[in-house]
Design an enzyme around this catalytic site. Structure first.
Site: not given
Length: 655
Positions: A319, A415
């Site tokens: 990421e 998240c």
């Protein structure tokens, strides 16, 4: 000298038509939906188990831990969203629900202050043994952020007490003294949260602990190496090979001390959270050397590694950032949390220096990737935010495994949804920046806010229909005349801005993108702004190889895209002629209330369905059909079913 950035931003009343609708959606739909999600009540969605983990940790239920190592943070981000929502919409029932969750947190807390359900339920006895991977300090940070928000809004002390007990425990465990762990978190978050907790409590230990975590990171001998050895060279994550996080220390921005780092690297959310804390620390300590480190890394992020949408982190592996100017559209990762972190970083940089570049980037991230991370109905979410999609390829090509052509109901790694909720509920924190001699107006979100200047109240009421319309009015109210500077941002996308005070044009030049208005303000004074929102073609830097010969459209802060629902399939065969006039039209259906752009273009079509070989020496016969192209705000894509989408379009200028 220690400054503060703690002002009554929670007392801002949002009156904005655009964000007012988003805040109502968050209150009425998003917060209840996410409450159902963390209670495992959403059918056909990945289970959360987040609240059940706390009940098990508190001894109220039997069972095993379920979810990610950072599952606790889904609960505390939800609590923070509730807090900011209560500041706009008092709700006794919702507040009682939040109080019950706080009671549960207290029941799950250990006597020494420790609070983490993974280690309470799943790995008791292994606390603080795997900081690189296991997010203990990250979860603590989100608890502290929720505590500060809830305390500021409700005045209730319990969650602050819970947080202080935990922070005191952490302070006893970590540091450079004998018997302490000389370590730091794998995922930064606690740094920025400790500084918030410090501002509320005035407890210097929290300021010092945040400073320690920031300064210790990346020093040698390397902490992750000693931790790895103490665990017997075992590693929990094998996603990219055993120990890959340990080997790739840049992934966690731990390859060198922060002051020595030269460019944005590693996991994008971790990077921006870390720099948010570092910039806040630079402001609190009035430390220009720290600020210059943040500025260097900001420039690396914004000038060479940021998407037009305000997204960062171009690759799925880790990421993470890739390298300078590597910004592919179809495989872009650009996690929603990363753009929220960009906003947080920008907010803290604005406290250090009144430079509109920070607010421009904050606005870009907010109106594009952050809004785009949630559907218009508030019940579906993007984790990954591509700038181009072709669903047929996504289904068959493994390089797109991280890309979804439609938003999802929930995630095992959830998240992003509660992060969106807390950001939209707390948008008031980003509108203004307070400096000793100047009040900066960063975002044009309709609101009313009273700020104390030398003990005297100054109330500002900002009105307009931004980002759809270009006129803004800021009205002043104060019982006594106040001499002060109000600095209004002139957006970087805007040419020929017109600003008047009480009808008189302001002719002096902006300073770093802000028009500074210094005068003796009295009740009834009004600042009128007109920010012409022409449709502007945007071109990428020549080093961005994926975008050679392509153009994007932007109007105001909004980036636009083509979607199959309006333009049919095979968007790659469309060519935009940006030299011809653009037309603004009103959207219909799900696009109602949104301004769309119609433009002239050409669709290339093969003259025959049978074009022969896959590759041939003669150019296939095609014809160009003149078409009207319809562009929608990119944040609103994928609300009308699955289909192709692209921001960057072939430009006829390069034919």
């Amino acid at each position: 000298m220690t400054m503060t950035s703690l002002f009554d931003f929670h007392k801002i009343k949002i009156t904005d038509t655009f964000f007012g609708d988003y805040q109502r959606l968050t209150r009425e739909v998003v917060i209840p939906y996410q409450w159902d999600a963390i209670n495992d009540r959403i059918t056909d969605a990945e289970p959360s188990h987040a609240l059940r983990n706390f009940r098990i940790a508190a001894g109220l239920e039997e069972g095993e831990f379920y979810g990610m190592v950072f599952q606790d943070s889904d609960v505390t981000k939800w609590l923070e969203a509730v807090a900011w929502s209560l500041s706009q919409y008092p709700d006794a029932a919702l507040e009682a629900t939040a109080d019950a969750v706080i009671d549960l947190l207290e029941q799950a807390q250990w006597e020494d202050g420790y609070l983490n359900t993974w280690y309470t339920v799943k790995e008791p006895g292994q606390r603080w043994t795997n900081l690189a991977e296991n997010h203990e300090l990250y979860c603590a940070g989100h608890l502290f952020e929720a505590a500060v928000a809830y305390y500021l809004v409700t005045g209730k002390q319990k969650i602050i007490d819970i947080s202080c007990r935990f922070a005191d425990h952490i302070d006893s465990v970590f540091g450079r003294n004998s018997g302490q762990i000389k370590g730091y978190p794998g995922h930064p978050e606690i740094e920025l949260a400790l500084l918030k907790l410090y501002e509320v409590t005035a407890n210097r230990r929290y300021l010092d602990l945040a400073t320690y975590f920031i300064d210790e990171r990346g020093t040698t001998p390397h902490f992750y190496e000693s931790e790895y050895e103490k665990r017997g060279f075992t590693w929990r994550s094998v996603t990219n090979g055993p120990g890959w996080m340990f080997k790739d220390k840049a992934y966690s921005q731990a390859h060198a001390p922060l002051k020595e780092q030269q460019e944005a690297t590693g996991h994008a959310v971790r990077f921006a959270y870390l720099l948010t804390g570092a910039a806040h620390l630079a402001h609190l300590k009035q430390d220009d050397a720290r600020y210059q480190v943040c500025r260097r890394l900001w420039d690396s992020m914004v000038q060479r590694q940021m998407y037009i949408t305000g997204g960062i982190g171009s690759q799925a592996r880790g990421e993470a950032f890739s390298c300078n100017y590597d910004l592919p559209s179809d495989t872009a990762y650009t996690e929603t949390c990363a753009s929220i972190a960009v906003m947080m970083f920008a907010r803290r940089m604005l406290e250090c220096e009144g430079d509109a570049e920070y607010a421009d980037v904050m606005e870009r991230a907010l109106y594009n990737t952050v809004l785009g991370g949630m559907s218009l109905d508030g019940r579906h979410f993007f984790y990954v935010n591509p700038l181009e999609t072709a669903p047929v390829a996504i289904r068959h090509n493994h390089k797109y495994e991280h890309v979804k052509p439609v938003r999802q109901r929930w995630f095992g790694c959830a998240c992003c949804p509660p992060n969106i909720a807390r950001t939209l509920s707390g948008i008031g924190q980003y509108i203004y920046t307070v400096h000793p001699e100047t009040l900066f107006i960063n975002l044009f979100v309709g609101n009313t806010w009273t700020h104390q200047i030398d003990g005297q109240p100054l109330t500002l009421t900002l009105e307009g229909h931004y980002p759809t319309q270009d006129k803004i009015a800021i009205t002043v109210d104060c019982p006594k005349e106040i001499t002060h500077t109000l600095a209004v941002r002139i957006p970087g996308w805007c040419d020929n801005a017109v600003v008047k005070v009480n009808g008189d044009p302001v002719n002096h030049a902006p300073i770093k993108g802000y028009l500074h208005l210094h005068r003796c303000w009295k009740a009834g004074d009004i600042i009128e702004m007109q920010l012409p929102m022409s449709v502007r073609p945007v071109y990428a830097h020549p080093q961005v190889r994926q975008l050679a010969g392509k153009v994007a459209l932007q109007r105001g802060p909004l980036v636009y895209c083509l979607e199959e629902a309006d333009n049919g399939c095979d968007l790659h065969n469309l060519w935009l002629d940006e030299r011809l006039p653009f037309t603004l039209i009103s959207g219909t259906g799900l696009m109602q209330g949104k301004t769309l752009i119609q433009a002239s273009g050409v669709r290339l079509r093969a003259l025959s369905d049978d074009t022969g070989s896959l590759y041939q020496f003669d150019q296939p016969a095609t014809e160009g059909e003149s078409v009207a192209l319809t562009f929608i705000p990119w944040y609103a894509w994928a609300n009308r079913g699955e289909g192709e989408m692209r921001i960057w379009v072939n430009s006829q200028r390069y034919q």
